[in-house]
Design a protein around this motif. Sequence first.
Motif, PDB file in Angstrom:
ATOM      1  N   ALA A  68      -3.887  12.049  11.936  1.00  0.00           N
ATOM      2  CA  ALA A  68      -3.479  11.846  10.544  1.00  0.00           C
ATOM      3  C   ALA A  68      -4.369  12.639   9.594  1.00  0.00           C
ATOM      4  CB  ALA A  68      -3.539  10.365  10.192  1.00  0.00           C
ATOM      5  N   LEU A  69      -3.751  13.285   8.611  1.00  0.00           N
ATOM      6  CA  LEU A  69      -4.519  14.025   7.606  1.00  0.00           C
ATOM      7  C   LEU A  69      -5.378  13.087   6.775  1.00  0.00           C
ATOM      8  CD1 LEU A  69      -1.818  16.568   6.395  1.00  0.00           C
ATOM      9  CD2 LEU A  69      -3.830  17.065   7.775  1.00  0.00           C
ATOM     10  N   TYR A  70      -4.828  11.925   6.453  1.00  0.00           N
ATOM     11  CA  TYR A  70      -5.594  10.978   5.658  1.00  0.00           C
ATOM     12  C   TYR A  70      -6.626  10.222   6.486  1.00  0.00           C
ATOM     13  CZ  TYR A  70      -2.504  11.761   1.677  1.00  0.00           C
ATOM     14  OH  TYR A  70      -1.818  12.318   0.622  1.00  0.00           O
ATOM     15  N   GLY A  71      -6.727  10.549   7.777  1.00  0.00           N
ATOM     16  CA  GLY A  71      -7.806  10.025   8.588  1.00  0.00           C
ATOM     17  C   GLY A  71      -9.103  10.791   8.382  1.00  0.00           C
ATOM     18  N   LEU A  72      -9.005  11.947   7.710  1.00  0.00           N
ATOM     19  CA  LEU A  72     -10.206  12.718   7.391  1.00  0.00           C
ATOM     20  C   LEU A  72     -11.001  12.018   6.295  1.00  0.00           C
ATOM     21  CD1 LEU A  72      -8.507  16.225   7.305  1.00  0.00           C
ATOM     22  CD2 LEU A  72     -10.207  15.483   8.983  1.00  0.00           C
ATOM     23  N   ASP A  73     -12.291  12.134   6.362  1.00  0.00           N
ATOM     24  CA  ASP A  73     -13.165  11.473   5.381  1.00  0.00           C
ATOM     25  C   ASP A  73     -13.288  12.329   4.123  1.00  0.00           C
ATOM     26  OD1 ASP A  73     -14.888   9.685   4.214  1.00  0.00           O
ATOM     27  OD2 ASP A  73     -16.669  10.446   5.243  1.00  0.00           O
ATOM     28  N   VAL A  74     -12.159  12.533   3.463  1.00  0.00           N
ATOM     29  CA  VAL A  74     -12.120  13.297   2.212  1.00  0.00           C
ATOM     30  C   VAL A  74     -11.204  12.559   1.244  1.00  0.00           C
ATOM     31  CG1 VAL A  74     -12.566  15.543   3.267  1.00  0.00           C
ATOM     32  CG2 VAL A  74     -10.227  14.736   3.075  1.00  0.00           C
ATOM     33  N   PRO A  75     -11.389  12.743  -0.056  1.00  0.00           N
ATOM     34  CA  PRO A  75     -10.537  12.049  -1.028  1.00  0.00           C
ATOM     35  C   PRO A  75      -9.077  12.443  -0.873  1.00  0.00           C
ATOM     36  CG  PRO A  75     -12.445  13.070  -2.095  1.00  0.00           C
ATOM     37  CD  PRO A  75     -12.405  13.593  -0.708  1.00  0.00           C
ATOM     38  N   ARG A  76      -8.186  11.505  -1.107  1.00  0.00           N
ATOM     39  CA  ARG A  76      -6.766  11.781  -1.042  1.00  0.00           C
ATOM     40  C   ARG A  76      -6.183  11.842  -2.450  1.00  0.00           C
ATOM     41  NH1 ARG A  76      -3.237   7.058   1.527  1.00  0.00           N
ATOM     42  NH2 ARG A  76      -1.628   8.387   0.614  1.00  0.00           N
ATOM     43  N   SER A  77      -4.943  12.224  -2.546  1.00  0.00           N
ATOM     44  CA  SER A  77      -4.251  12.325  -3.830  1.00  0.00           C
ATOM     45  C   SER A  77      -3.332  11.136  -4.032  1.00  0.00           C
ATOM     46  CB  SER A  77      -3.426  13.613  -3.905  1.00  0.00           C
ATOM     47  OG  SER A  77      -4.204  14.751  -3.630  1.00  0.00           O
ATOM     48  N   LEU A  78      -3.061  10.848  -5.284  1.00  0.00           N
ATOM     49  CA  LEU A  78      -2.086   9.827  -5.656  1.00  0.00           C
ATOM     50  C   LEU A  78      -0.924  10.509  -6.368  1.00  0.00           C
ATOM     51  CD1 LEU A  78      -4.480   7.123  -7.131  1.00  0.00           C
ATOM     52  CD2 LEU A  78      -3.207   6.931  -4.998  1.00  0.00           C
ATOM     53  N   ARG A  79       0.292  10.209  -5.943  1.00  0.00           N
ATOM     54  CA  ARG A  79       1.493  10.723  -6.598  1.00  0.00           C
ATOM     55  C   ARG A  79       2.248   9.533  -7.165  1.00  0.00           C
ATOM     56  NH1 ARG A  79       3.934  15.640  -4.449  1.00  0.00           N
ATOM     57  NH2 ARG A  79       2.400  16.791  -3.225  1.00  0.00           N
ATOM     58  N   SER A  80       2.216   9.357  -8.461  1.00  0.00           N
ATOM     59  CA  SER A  80       2.864   8.182  -9.026  1.00  0.00           C
ATOM     60  C   SER A  80       3.048   8.334 -10.531  1.00  0.00           C
ATOM     61  CB  SER A  80       2.031   6.927  -8.740  1.00  0.00           C
ATOM     62  OG  SER A  80       2.620   5.777  -9.304  1.00  0.00           O
ATOM     63  N   ARG A  81       4.011   7.578 -11.068  1.00  0.00           N
ATOM     64  CA  ARG A  81       4.156   7.450 -12.521  1.00  0.00           C
ATOM     65  C   ARG A  81       3.277   6.326 -13.045  1.00  0.00           C
ATOM     66  NH1 ARG A  81       9.370   5.471 -13.477  1.00  0.00           N
ATOM     67  NH2 ARG A  81       8.929   5.798 -15.701  1.00  0.00           N
ATOM     68  N   GLU A  82       2.691   5.526 -12.124  1.00  0.00           N
ATOM     69  CA  GLU A  82       1.980   4.323 -12.549  1.00  0.00           C
ATOM     70  C   GLU A  82       0.484   4.370 -12.238  1.00  0.00           C
ATOM     71  OE1 GLU A  82       3.753   0.603 -11.636  1.00  0.00           O
ATOM     72  OE2 GLU A  82       5.795   1.292 -11.986  1.00  0.00           O
ATOM     73  N   THR A  83      -0.057   5.550 -12.018  1.00  0.00           N
ATOM     74  CA  THR A  83      -1.472   5.642 -11.676  1.00  0.00           C
ATOM     75  C   THR A  83      -2.360   5.104 -12.791  1.00  0.00           C
ATOM     76  OG1 THR A  83      -1.060   7.579 -10.284  1.00  0.00           O
ATOM     77  CG2 THR A  83      -3.318   7.227 -11.015  1.00  0.00           C
ATOM     78  N   PHE A  84      -2.052   5.459 -14.043  1.00  0.00           N
ATOM     79  CA  PHE A  84      -2.889   4.994 -15.158  1.00  0.00           C
ATOM     80  C   PHE A  84      -2.795   3.476 -15.314  1.00  0.00           C
ATOM     81  CE2 PHE A  84      -3.072   9.428 -16.110  1.00  0.00           C
ATOM     82  CZ  PHE A  84      -4.233   9.601 -16.845  1.00  0.00           C
ATOM     83  N   LYS A  85      -1.644   2.925 -15.039  1.00  0.00           N
ATOM     84  CA  LYS A  85      -1.468   1.475 -15.145  1.00  0.00           C
ATOM     85  C   LYS A  85      -2.178   0.746 -14.017  1.00  0.00           C
ATOM     86  CE  LYS A  85       2.065  -2.126 -14.695  1.00  0.00           C
ATOM     87  NZ  LYS A  85       3.509  -2.429 -14.566  1.00  0.00           N
ATOM     88  N   ARG A  86      -1.887   1.153 -12.765  1.00  0.00           N
ATOM     89  CA  ARG A  86      -2.337   0.405 -11.608  1.00  0.00           C
ATOM     90  C   ARG A  86      -3.773   0.706 -11.194  1.00  0.00           C
ATOM     91  NH1 ARG A  86       1.976  -1.506  -8.128  1.00  0.00           N
ATOM     92  NH2 ARG A  86       4.015  -1.122  -9.071  1.00  0.00           N
ATOM     93  N   CYS A  87      -4.184   1.959 -11.325  1.00  0.00           N
ATOM     94  CA  CYS A  87      -5.470   2.376 -10.745  1.00  0.00           C
ATOM     95  C   CYS A  87      -6.564   2.625 -11.774  1.00  0.00           C
ATOM     96  CB  CYS A  87      -5.272   3.644  -9.900  1.00  0.00           C
ATOM     97  SG  CYS A  87      -4.087   3.434  -8.564  1.00  0.00           S
TER      98      CYS A  87
END
Length: 434
Positions: A68-87
Amino acid sequence: MSFSSTKPVGAMTSAFVQIHTLTAYPAALLNRDDAGFAKRLPFGGAVRTRVSSQCLKYHWRNFSGEHALYGLDVPRSLRSRETFKRCIARPLVEEGYPLRLVVAFALHLQKLIVSDESLSKTDFKKLMSDEVDDETLLDQLKSNQVIILGWPEVDYLRRIIRERLDALREVWADAAAPLSDEQLEQVYQELQAIGKGELKKNLKGLYLAAGLDAALFGRMATSDVLARGDAAIHVAHAFTTHAEESESDYFTAVDELVAQEGEGELGSGHLNSQELTSGLFYGYVVVDVPLLVSNLEGVPPAAWLEADRTLAAEVVRRLLHLIATVSPGAKLGSTAPHAYAQFMLVEWGRSQPRTLANAFHRPVSLDGEGVLVNSYRALGRYVEQMDRMYGKLTERRLAAIDLPEAVQRQLQVDTLNAVPEIADWVAEKIQGGA
């Protein structure tokens, strides 16, 4: 596996990995259009079944098993319309910061990032006075478009708001008391003090600011605050090497309680139809190695040979496994569309990449030796003719099932390898810069 990161003498700055696959799927509906039918592509006078690059990238990116790419110990990206609300906003409210002020600062930052605008005083006052519930306030942070942000960027934006609100703690310390006009002006001035220039500079200085996803597949930015990212991995739409094959599948769902009565009722609780397709798909992926190293390590593409290439090598090593083994996940329960590639040709070179899709410009026949062997022969003829016309411009490794020896000779590959061996070979080429 150990790698050497020494720069080879006389090395050129360009380097591309090209990955070609053939993968067969029976009775599936891999990727649907807005009407629920399989996506299609007219090519060479025949309609082909198609799987979009967005669909392929989504499943490779989000696969959670081995490699898995997200198994690497590096930051991942968020794709969303609700990032500012939720995160960004909601965690700060949970820390005890006042909701209206959090939303005001978050909305100001969102406007700077999305449209180069700031929160106007009119909108600020309206936000501070509207008598709405908490969730409606937070919903104002839903953007009209999907925003791609890396976790480092999310953490930084949240930290900005926290620091600004800590500086204003005397203003909002009494949560029960409404803010005076003077206090509102003080808050607004603190909000406006967040300048676009400093914001842009600090976001740019973050390591892998936009996250792994954006480093690989790019990010379009509508303002100049966020760094626009060019995709280092180019993914073509996969399509069948032959004319489309589809069937309308009529199905029913049995109402088991009615069926058990057995009093003349057939027990059908639902009936419908869906399209099913089958086919052998050609897939094509290109990795721009200097750009990938640049996106991951923050160096100019021309300086990729001086950078640490360990992460880039591991990313591509994993990617090859994913391309060969991870299928689009549509209609899993009713079609089990799990298939591994039956053919993978991987090339390393410094010349302009070129697809082999035109090997199938004339759709292959389903008769004779069958679609797989006919596709092999079409591909072998095309590569042989291209090599004759331009010369052999790449080093090649090949994994295949039931490949005719004549086709292997046409591809100018001496031996067949296993996919893990090819993945390791590519990783070593990137790490060594060979």
